[in-house]
Design a protein around this motif. Structure first.
Motif, PDB file in Angstrom:
ATOM      1  N   GLY A 298      16.458   4.235   6.397  1.00 27.40           N
ATOM      2  CA  GLY A 298      15.819   5.287   7.226  1.00 27.40           C
ATOM      3  C   GLY A 298      14.475   4.772   7.985  1.00 27.40           C
ATOM      4  O   GLY A 298      14.219   3.467   8.078  1.00 27.40           O
ATOM      5  N   ALA A 299      13.519   5.445   8.444  1.00 25.39           N
ATOM      6  CA  ALA A 299      12.465   5.219   9.212  1.00 25.39           C
ATOM      7  C   ALA A 299      11.699   4.309   8.366  1.00 25.39           C
ATOM      8  O   ALA A 299      11.037   3.355   8.764  1.00 25.39           O
ATOM      9  CB  ALA A 299      11.583   6.316   9.722  1.00 25.39           C
ATOM     10  N   LEU A 300      11.779   4.495   6.984  1.00 28.14           N
ATOM     11  CA  LEU A 300      10.577   3.679   6.135  1.00 28.14           C
ATOM     12  C   LEU A 300      11.340   2.218   5.696  1.00 28.14           C
ATOM     13  O   LEU A 300      10.611   1.681   5.008  1.00 28.14           O
ATOM     14  CB  LEU A 300      10.029   4.561   5.136  1.00 28.14           C
ATOM     15  N   THR A 301      12.583   1.985   6.048  1.00 27.75           N
ATOM     16  CA  THR A 301      13.185   0.934   5.655  1.00 27.75           C
ATOM     17  C   THR A 301      12.559  -0.494   6.077  1.00 27.75           C
ATOM     18  O   THR A 301      12.126  -0.367   7.594  1.00 27.75           O
ATOM     19  CB  THR A 301      14.655   0.883   6.078  1.00 27.75           C
ATOM     20  N   ALA A 302      12.316  -1.072   5.321  1.00 25.78           N
ATOM     21  CA  ALA A 302      11.194  -2.396   5.696  1.00 25.78           C
ATOM     22  C   ALA A 302      11.972  -3.571   5.800  1.00 25.78           C
ATOM     23  O   ALA A 302      12.740  -3.799   4.712  1.00 25.78           O
ATOM     24  CB  ALA A 302       9.999  -2.482   4.977  1.00 25.78           C
TER      25      ALA A 302
ATOM     26  N   SER B 169      15.165 -10.334  -4.917  1.00 26.43           N
ATOM     27  CA  SER B 169      14.691 -10.583  -3.536  1.00 26.43           C
ATOM     28  C   SER B 169      15.541  -9.951  -2.439  1.00 26.43           C
ATOM     29  O   SER B 169      15.300  -9.548  -1.307  1.00 26.43           O
ATOM     30  CB  SER B 169      14.783 -12.213  -3.193  1.00 26.43           C
ATOM     31  N   ALA B 170      16.830  -9.515  -2.983  1.00 29.87           N
ATOM     32  CA  ALA B 170      17.848  -8.820  -2.000  1.00 29.87           C
ATOM     33  C   ALA B 170      17.553  -7.261  -1.916  1.00 29.87           C
ATOM     34  O   ALA B 170      18.336  -6.693  -1.150  1.00 29.87           O
ATOM     35  CB  ALA B 170      19.236  -9.111  -2.487  1.00 29.87           C
ATOM     36  N   THR B 171      16.634  -6.813  -2.746  1.00 30.89           N
ATOM     37  CA  THR B 171      16.352  -5.452  -2.700  1.00 30.89           C
ATOM     38  C   THR B 171      15.565  -4.820  -1.509  1.00 30.89           C
ATOM     39  O   THR B 171      14.885  -5.441  -0.957  1.00 30.89           O
ATOM     40  CB  THR B 171      15.387  -5.139  -4.170  1.00 30.89           C
ATOM     41  N   VAL B 172      16.180  -3.975  -0.902  1.00 28.78           N
ATOM     42  CA  VAL B 172      15.550  -3.123   0.074  1.00 28.78           C
ATOM     43  C   VAL B 172      14.760  -1.948  -0.169  1.00 28.78           C
ATOM     44  O   VAL B 172      15.195  -1.328  -1.019  1.00 28.78           O
ATOM     45  CB  VAL B 172      16.836  -2.627   1.209  1.00 28.78           C
ATOM     46  N   ASN B 173      13.721  -1.579   0.323  1.00 26.39           N
ATOM     47  CA  ASN B 173      12.534  -0.903  -0.227  1.00 26.39           C
ATOM     48  C   ASN B 173      13.449   0.655  -0.393  1.00 26.39           C
ATOM     49  O   ASN B 173      13.029   1.277  -1.372  1.00 26.39           O
ATOM     50  CB  ASN B 173      11.332  -0.655   0.753  1.00 26.39           C
ATOM     51  N   THR B 174      14.300   0.858   0.579  1.00 30.19           N
ATOM     52  CA  THR B 174      14.686   2.370   0.271  1.00 30.19           C
ATOM     53  C   THR B 174      16.035   2.395  -0.118  1.00 30.19           C
ATOM     54  O   THR B 174      16.835   3.636   0.072  1.00 30.19           O
ATOM     55  CB  THR B 174      14.619   2.810   2.024  1.00 30.19           C
ATOM     56  N   GLY B 175      16.401   1.427  -0.663  1.00 27.44           N
ATOM     57  CA  GLY B 175      17.895   1.454  -1.406  1.00 27.44           C
ATOM     58  C   GLY B 175      18.969   1.949  -0.696  1.00 27.44           C
ATOM     59  O   GLY B 175      19.269   1.663   0.463  1.00 27.44           O
ATOM     60  N   ASP B 176      19.582   3.119  -1.294  1.00 32.36           N
ATOM     61  CA  ASP B 176      20.725   3.673  -0.921  1.00 32.36           C
ATOM     62  C   ASP B 176      20.342   4.689   0.174  1.00 32.36           C
ATOM     63  O   ASP B 176      21.293   5.491   0.433  1.00 32.36           O
ATOM     64  CB  ASP B 176      21.501   4.462  -2.124  1.00 32.36           C
TER      65      ASP B 176
ATOM     66  N   HIS C 191       0.803  -1.151   0.199  1.00 27.33           N
ATOM     67  CA  HIS C 191       0.104  -0.026  -0.196  1.00 27.33           C
ATOM     68  C   HIS C 191       0.682   1.157   0.040  1.00 27.33           C
ATOM     69  O   HIS C 191       1.591   1.253   0.960  1.00 27.33           O
ATOM     70  CB  HIS C 191      -0.791  -0.110   1.083  1.00 27.33           C
ATOM     71  N   THR C 192       0.826   2.288  -0.900  1.00 33.03           N
ATOM     72  CA  THR C 192       1.406   3.420  -0.882  1.00 33.03           C
ATOM     73  C   THR C 192       0.493   4.432  -0.594  1.00 33.03           C
ATOM     74  O   THR C 192      -0.688   4.510  -0.908  1.00 33.03           O
ATOM     75  CB  THR C 192       2.063   3.821  -2.267  1.00 33.03           C
ATOM     76  N   ARG C 193       1.092   5.504   0.477  1.00 35.87           N
ATOM     77  CA  ARG C 193       0.225   6.630   0.796  1.00 35.87           C
ATOM     78  C   ARG C 193       1.318   7.661   1.192  1.00 35.87           C
ATOM     79  O   ARG C 193       2.106   7.379   2.200  1.00 35.87           O
ATOM     80  CB  ARG C 193      -0.903   6.203   1.918  1.00 35.87           C
ATOM     81  N   GLY C 194       0.695   8.905   0.732  1.00 34.52           N
ATOM     82  CA  GLY C 194       1.911   9.887   1.248  1.00 34.52           C
ATOM     83  C   GLY C 194       3.064   9.792   0.228  1.00 34.52           C
ATOM     84  O   GLY C 194       3.381   9.356  -0.725  1.00 34.52           O
ATOM     85  N   GLU C 195       3.918  10.352   1.113  1.00 33.59           N
ATOM     86  CA  GLU C 195       5.253  10.442   0.089  1.00 33.59           C
ATOM     87  C   GLU C 195       6.237   9.453   0.764  1.00 33.59           C
ATOM     88  O   GLU C 195       6.617   9.457   1.779  1.00 33.59           O
ATOM     89  CB  GLU C 195       6.003  11.810   0.445  1.00 33.59           C
ATOM     90  N   PHE C 196       7.103   8.700  -0.096  1.00 30.20           N
ATOM     91  CA  PHE C 196       8.180   7.667   0.289  1.00 30.20           C
ATOM     92  C   PHE C 196       9.444   8.481   0.218  1.00 30.20           C
ATOM     93  O   PHE C 196       9.422   9.589  -0.211  1.00 30.20           O
ATOM     94  CB  PHE C 196       8.026   6.446  -0.539  1.00 30.20           C
TER      95      PHE C 196
ATOM     96  N   VAL D 112      11.813   1.814 -13.381  1.00 29.83           N
ATOM     97  CA  VAL D 112      12.724   2.573 -12.807  1.00 29.83           C
ATOM     98  C   VAL D 112      14.194   2.017 -12.902  1.00 29.83           C
ATOM     99  O   VAL D 112      14.413   0.969 -12.476  1.00 29.83           O
ATOM    100  CB  VAL D 112      12.714   3.144 -11.365  1.00 29.83           C
ATOM    101  N   PRO D 113      14.888   3.000 -14.013  1.00 28.02           N
ATOM    102  CA  PRO D 113      16.228   1.946 -14.104  1.00 28.02           C
ATOM    103  C   PRO D 113      17.448   1.976 -13.180  1.00 28.02           C
ATOM    104  O   PRO D 113      16.991   2.945 -12.056  1.00 28.02           O
ATOM    105  CB  PRO D 113      16.642   2.921 -15.416  1.00 28.02           C
ATOM    106  N   ARG D 114      18.023   1.248 -12.834  1.00 25.56           N
ATOM    107  CA  ARG D 114      18.858   0.765 -11.782  1.00 25.56           C
ATOM    108  C   ARG D 114      19.850   2.394 -11.708  1.00 25.56           C
ATOM    109  O   ARG D 114      19.993   3.108 -12.625  1.00 25.56           O
ATOM    110  CB  ARG D 114      19.825  -0.056 -12.023  1.00 25.56           C
ATOM    111  N   GLY D 115      19.858   2.556 -10.491  1.00 23.59           N
ATOM    112  CA  GLY D 115      20.482   3.892 -10.196  1.00 23.59           C
ATOM    113  C   GLY D 115      20.022   5.270 -10.326  1.00 23.59           C
ATOM    114  O   GLY D 115      20.751   6.253 -10.213  1.00 23.59           O
ATOM    115  N   THR D 116      18.796   5.168 -10.709  1.00 25.53           N
ATOM    116  CA  THR D 116      18.117   6.377 -10.875  1.00 25.53           C
ATOM    117  C   THR D 116      17.331   6.979  -9.629  1.00 25.53           C
ATOM    118  O   THR D 116      16.383   6.059  -8.912  1.00 25.53           O
ATOM    119  CB  THR D 116      16.701   6.209 -12.008  1.00 25.53           C
ATOM    120  N   PRO D 117      17.596   7.951  -9.206  1.00 22.19           N
ATOM    121  CA  PRO D 117      16.789   8.526  -7.875  1.00 22.19           C
ATOM    122  C   PRO D 117      15.540   8.670  -8.063  1.00 22.19           C
ATOM    123  O   PRO D 117      15.047   9.173  -9.277  1.00 22.19           O
ATOM    124  CB  PRO D 117      17.600   9.874  -7.588  1.00 22.19           C
TER     125      PRO D 117
END
Lengths: 121, 121
Positions: free
Chosen positions: A110-114, A100-107, A35-40, A78-83
């Motif tokens: 923070g608080a939203l890292t899952a 599967s190794a991808t972390v939602n907040t990438g590089d 679910h997305t809501r607000g700003e990530f 979203v291409p790799r490396g693209t903010p």
């Protein structure tokens, strides 16, 4: 008879935004619903592309060279490396495809890292 | 503003069943849409899992140890090396996720074997 994964049923059991659940594993890739809501968090994934497919609602992905807004049945890679910064003022249900190794907040952790959470079928 | 991929629009332009179109590339994986209708070739992919996500209609995947029937918003991962036969008496629109090198008929090529066709956004 084997049981399919019902995306709506999994999404109905998630009570917070930006908390992806892995619903299927394809080799070393995950399919995740969120679910997305607000700003990530604005972030990038230096090692991988990332697929966003909107199932319902509306999601805007802000990028330096232009935004993309997705409605139901629309996807974007979203291409790799693209903010990028996913934003969803009115909320959306989204299917992600990524390694599967991808972390939602990438590089930009923070608080939203899952943690990776796998839903058993 | 960047343009999303609209799955329904791509599907509307395909005039034959079992003719997948690659709508997006994620690293070395494809996302493909396909109209299913009738019975496909029984086959397996010894080298990869394969994701089926039904967008509309109904798709049954016949396997030796049980079938699975998918409706809209339901998905199933056929494990690598598992013989399977997609069947769709009333037709369906399906999203596939699989490595870009995957051939639709796997280890059982024939009349329904399709070239990889990439739809430019």
């Amino acid at each position: 008879m084997k049981a399919p994964v019902d995306l709506a049923a999994v999404l109905a059991a998630i009570d917070e935004p930006w908390s992806p659940r892995t619903v299927a594993v394809l080799n070393d890739y995950d399919l995740r619903v969120v679910h997305t809501r607000g700003e990530f968090t604005r972030h990038s994934h230096p090692e991988t592309d990332e697929v966003f497919l909107v199932l319902s609602g509306s999601l805007t992905i802000r990028m330096d060279d232009g935004d993309v807004t997705l409605g139901p049945g629309q996807l974007y890679v979203v291409p790799r490396g693209t903010p990028h910064q996913p934003c969803s003022p009115d909320g959306a249900q989204v299917l992600l495809v990524e390694p599967s190794a991808t972390v939602n907040t990438g590089d930009n952790p923070g608080a939203l890292t899952a943690e990776r959470r796998v839903v058993e079928p």
